[in-house]
Design an enzyme around this catalytic site. Structure first.
Site, PDB file in Angstrom:
ATOM      1  N   ASP A   1     -31.168 -15.861  -6.374  1.00  0.00           N
ATOM      2  CA  ASP A   1     -31.946 -17.071  -6.088  1.00  0.00           C
ATOM      3  C   ASP A   1     -31.597 -17.671  -4.724  1.00  0.00           C
ATOM      4  O   ASP A   1     -32.306 -18.549  -4.235  1.00  0.00           O
ATOM      5  CB  ASP A   1     -31.630 -18.141  -7.140  1.00  0.00           C
ATOM      6  CG  ASP A   1     -32.658 -18.185  -8.246  1.00  0.00           C
ATOM      7  OD1 ASP A   1     -33.840 -17.997  -7.954  1.00  0.00           O
ATOM      8  OD2 ASP A   1     -32.258 -18.427  -9.395  1.00  0.00           O
TER       9      ASP A   1
ATOM     10  N   GLN B   1     -32.220 -19.827 -14.854  1.00  0.00           N
ATOM     11  CA  GLN B   1     -33.500 -20.520 -14.684  1.00  0.00           C
ATOM     12  C   GLN B   1     -33.287 -22.036 -14.666  1.00  0.00           C
ATOM     13  O   GLN B   1     -32.625 -22.596 -15.534  1.00  0.00           O
ATOM     14  CB  GLN B   1     -34.465 -20.114 -15.806  1.00  0.00           C
ATOM     15  CG  GLN B   1     -35.864 -20.657 -15.669  1.00  0.00           C
ATOM     16  CD  GLN B   1     -36.603 -20.119 -14.445  1.00  0.00           C
ATOM     17  OE1 GLN B   1     -36.379 -19.023 -13.980  1.00  0.00           O
ATOM     18  NE2 GLN B   1     -37.499 -20.927 -13.915  1.00  0.00           N
TER      19      GLN B   1
ATOM     20  N   LYS C   1     -41.493 -13.176 -14.295  1.00  0.00           N
ATOM     21  CA  LYS C   1     -40.423 -12.396 -13.651  1.00  0.00           C
ATOM     22  C   LYS C   1     -40.164 -11.108 -14.430  1.00  0.00           C
ATOM     23  O   LYS C   1     -39.975 -10.039 -13.838  1.00  0.00           O
ATOM     24  CB  LYS C   1     -39.144 -13.244 -13.563  1.00  0.00           C
ATOM     25  CG  LYS C   1     -39.243 -14.363 -12.538  1.00  0.00           C
ATOM     26  CD  LYS C   1     -38.102 -15.372 -12.646  1.00  0.00           C
ATOM     27  CE  LYS C   1     -38.341 -16.546 -11.693  1.00  0.00           C
ATOM     28  NZ  LYS C   1     -37.334 -17.607 -11.778  1.00  0.00           N
TER      29      LYS C   1
END
Ligand code: GUN
Length: 266
Positions: free
Chosen positions: A112, A89, A45
């Site tokens: 997300d 995460q 990322k």
């Protein structure tokens, strides 16, 4: 078009778009777990962001971070106007409640798409739908089989396929082997995300026009492997590596741009 080609074409367009922006999008990545997979995802990322001219910052916290400490950090990020969006995460250490964390992230900054009120979809399922569209794979009225029912992939994938007017079936660890064979045999689109290396193999019967999207990723001494054995007799099978992982990463950037455009009303 392969996934690699699809992703690099779109990345070129994004790079050009971002180069014209006076204020660059700013993404923060919060990482608590220090496992191999999370490190690899986060590295990918950060690499994408740097390639595309997007500002990204990693906040790596010790695994001993408490739920309260993490909630405090989320609160600060929610309020920091410089931060356009952030992710936490997953997975998190066992002593932290993931649902509580997902619900604490402001829906406006939830790149997300994990928050129940988020306007965005989770990255992996959205990336898969975008790719299937780019490949002109007809979804309406087709039998879509989702193997696995995780919160990050299986459940949102089923929802998105339903929105595309597929006939959606979800199978999981409690589905009998016999039923598994039945559903696979009748499926036009199979999305497998069960975390079992090479689970789909020649012992299953496939429609010759079937499409297999392989979300699985496991590592052994010979390298990375998907949930499906390579080269099954179908129309299209996404590779591992070089498949869905790239779509997820692209989708994160697409979601970030959606948040950015909404925030700056452009
Ligand atoms: N862990 C595995 N996939 C993802 C993802 O898409 N987002 C976050 N935050 N964590 C993940």
């Amino acid at each position: 078009m392969t996934i690699k080609e699809f992703v690099s074409k779109r990345k070129e367009e994004i790079k050009e778009y971002v180069s014209g922006l006076a204020i660059k999008p700013f993404l923060v990545i919060v990482q608590v777990n220090d496992d191999v997979a999370s490190n690899a995802y986060v590295k990918g990322k950060l690499k994408d962001a740097s390639e595309l001219g997007i500002n990204a910052e990693l906040k790596k916290l010790p695994t001993s971070t408490t739920e309260e400490e993490l909630l405090n950090i989320i609160n600060i990020l929610n309020k920091d106007n410089k931060v356009d969006a952030f992710i936490v995460q997953m997975p998190l250490p066992k002593h932290i409640n993931e649902e509580k964390i997902k619900n604490a992230i402001s829906p406006e900054k939830d790149v997300d798409g994990f928050h129940p009120l988020s306007q965005l979809n989770p990255c992996t399922p959205q990336g898969i739908i975008d790719y299937l569209h780019a490949e002109n794979i007809l979804l309406q009225g087709k039998n879509a089989l989702v193997m696995g029912r995780s919160n990050i992939v299986g459940k949102p994938m089923a929802k998105l396929l339903l929105k595309e007017n597929c006939n959606v079936t979800v199978v999981h660890s409690k589905t009998s082997k016999e039923d598994m064979h039945f559903y696979v045999k009748h499926a036009d689109i199979i999305v497998i995300a069960i975390g079992k290396q090479g689970y789909l193999d020649e012992s299953y019967e496939y429609k010759k026009d079937a499409v297999i999207v392989d979300v699985g990723i496991s590592r052994d001494e010979t390298g990375l492997h998907g949930d499906a054995k390579p080269n099954l007799p179908v129309r299209l099978q996404t590779p591992v590596p070089g498949g869905v992982g790239l779509l997820t990463r692209l989708s994160l950037i697409e979601n970030l741009l959606k948040i950015y455009k909404k925030k700056y009303k452009i």
